[in-house]
Design a protein around this motif. Structure first.
Motif, mmCIF file in Angstrom:
data_model
loop_
_atom_site.group_PDB
_atom_site.id
_atom_site.type_symbol
_atom_site.label_atom_id
_atom_site.label_comp_id
_atom_site.label_asym_id
_atom_site.label_seq_id
_atom_site.Cartn_x
_atom_site.Cartn_y
_atom_site.Cartn_z
ATOM 1 N N VAL A 114 37.354 35.742 32.103
ATOM 2 C CA VAL A 114 36.171 35.843 31.232
ATOM 3 C C VAL A 114 36.211 34.731 30.185
ATOM 4 O O VAL A 114 35.217 34.030 29.948
ATOM 5 N N LEU A 115 37.357 34.545 29.572
ATOM 6 C CA LEU A 115 37.469 33.548 28.495
ATOM 7 C C LEU A 115 37.300 32.127 29.032
ATOM 8 O O LEU A 115 36.671 31.277 28.394
ATOM 9 N N THR A 160 33.877 29.769 28.140
ATOM 10 C CA THR A 160 33.984 28.427 27.554
ATOM 11 C C THR A 160 33.058 27.455 28.279
ATOM 12 O O THR A 160 32.345 26.661 27.650
ATOM 13 N N LEU A 161 33.029 27.554 29.612
ATOM 14 C CA LEU A 161 32.144 26.680 30.395
ATOM 15 C C LEU A 161 30.672 27.027 30.141
ATOM 16 O O LEU A 161 29.810 26.152 30.072
ATOM 17 N N LEU A 162 30.405 28.327 29.979
ATOM 18 C CA LEU A 162 29.041 28.799 29.714
ATOM 19 C C LEU A 162 28.527 28.249 28.379
ATOM 20 O O LEU A 162 27.369 27.885 28.233
ATOM 21 N N ARG A 163 29.405 28.188 27.406
ATOM 22 C CA ARG A 163 29.010 27.697 26.078
ATOM 23 C C ARG A 163 28.688 26.209 26.098
ATOM 24 O O ARG A 163 27.862 25.739 25.327
ATOM 25 N N SER A 164 29.363 25.456 26.962
ATOM 26 C CA SER A 164 29.307 23.998 26.875
ATOM 27 C C SER A 164 27.881 23.482 27.053
ATOM 28 O O SER A 164 27.187 23.840 28.018
ATOM 29 N N LEU A 213 27.817 30.892 36.315
ATOM 30 C CA LEU A 213 28.821 31.399 35.365
ATOM 31 C C LEU A 213 28.383 32.732 34.768
ATOM 32 O O LEU A 213 29.194 33.661 34.617
ATOM 33 N N LEU A 214 27.103 32.838 34.439
ATOM 34 C CA LEU A 214 26.620 34.096 33.858
ATOM 35 C C LEU A 214 26.776 35.234 34.877
ATOM 36 O O LEU A 214 27.172 36.351 34.527
ATOM 37 N N HIS A 215 26.491 34.919 36.135
ATOM 38 C CA HIS A 215 26.675 35.884 37.226
ATOM 39 C C HIS A 215 28.146 36.357 37.261
ATOM 40 O O HIS A 215 28.434 37.554 37.307
ATOM 41 N N GLU A 216 29.057 35.397 37.214
ATOM 42 C CA GLU A 216 30.483 35.733 37.334
ATOM 43 C C GLU A 216 30.995 36.495 36.110
ATOM 44 O O GLU A 216 31.734 37.483 36.238
ATOM 45 N N VAL A 217 30.589 36.064 34.934
ATOM 46 C CA VAL A 217 31.034 36.762 33.710
ATOM 47 C C VAL A 217 30.470 38.183 33.703
ATOM 48 O O VAL A 217 31.157 39.147 33.321
ATOM 49 N N SER A 218 29.228 38.338 34.161
ATOM 50 C CA SER A 218 28.608 39.671 34.175
ATOM 51 C C SER A 218 29.348 40.604 35.114
ATOM 52 O O SER A 218 29.556 41.785 34.807
ATOM 53 N N LEU A 219 29.752 40.074 36.273
ATOM 54 C CA LEU A 219 30.499 40.888 37.227
ATOM 55 C C LEU A 219 31.811 41.369 36.579
ATOM 56 O O LEU A 219 32.168 42.549 36.675
#
Ligand code: PRP
Ligand code: URA
Length: 219
Positions: free
Chosen positions: A14-15, A19-23, A34-40
């Protein structure tokens, strides 16, 4: 800030993905992935306490004790940005119902304005997961939980990605019975702009910018 019902993930994946999502360098397609993966991953954590009932299962070798989910789950994405969280959690629970709530923030007042709600007359699920990556002032999340409680929903969890302390406080104060699952609690919200170059009011800092625009390429 984190109370009994606030869960901030410390999972390394998640972390890393957050970080990649924020960039600012992450373009739309990658942002959606990334949002898909973090949500899962957050969905996995948020469903840890779902109720099970015992069943029997026949393996190729023998009959065994098994389990199945005893509760019907509803995913409630807040349009637009919450849409990007549905598919990841749906992968975990393909039978979950999805009920959309459309809200946008008035740019001047930051108050949520409702424009879509097709909930049926009475609840069809026992657990609702409200999905929205950004908890900024908290207005949208509080309004959505109000709608679900008026509908008759009993068990509600909020699954977000980044919260501002202001929004988290607003949600936990208005709805202390709602579990909140997050990847991060950030620093503050942007104040009203004083210079033309200042960002608009009410954005999470450091945050990730506008989650709807970044997903849908509308920024
Ligand atoms: C964003 C975000 C949340 C809301 C959070 O939506 O997706 O729904 O703002 O802010 P709040 O906590 O202050 O209510 P936005 O209003 O930008 O609409 P959009 O997703 O359609 O772009
Ligand atoms: N909505 C977003 O998409 N981002 C923020 O930082 C605040 C509200």
């Amino acid at each position: 800030m984190a109370g009994d019902r606030v869960f901030v993930s410390n999972h390394p994946l998640v972390l890393h993905k957050l970080t990649l999502l924020r960039s600012a360098d992450t373009e739309s397609k990658k942002f959606r992935e990334l949002l898909h993966e973090v949500s899962l991953l957050l969905g996995y954590e948020a469903t840890r306490d779902l109720t099970l009932r015992e069943t029997r299962v026949v393996t190729p070798l023998a009959e065994a004790k098994g389990y199945e989910l005893a509760e019907r789950v509803g995913l409630v994405p807040i349009l637009r940005a919450g849409l990007g969280m549905v598919e990841g959690i749906w992968q975990l629970m393909p039978h979950a119902e999805v009920w959309h709530i459309g809200l946008y923030r008035d740019h001047k007042t930051l108050q949520p304005i409702q424009y879509y709600n097709k909930l049926p007359a009475s609840p069809t699920v026992q657990v609702c997961l409200v999905l929205d990556p950004m908890l900024a002032t908290g207005g949208s999340a509080v309004a959505t939980v109000n709608i679900l409680k008026d509908w008759g929903a009993r068990r509600i969890k909020f699954v977000g990605v980044i919260a501002a302390p202001e929004g988290l406080r607003a949600l936990t104060t208005a709805h202390p019975d709602v579990d909140v699952h997050l990847a991060a609690i950030d620093d503050h919200l942007t104040p009203p702009p004083t210079l033309p170059s200042d960002p608009p009011e009410g954005y999470i800092v450091p945050g990730l910018g506008d989650a709807g625009d970044r997903q849908f390429g509308t920024g």
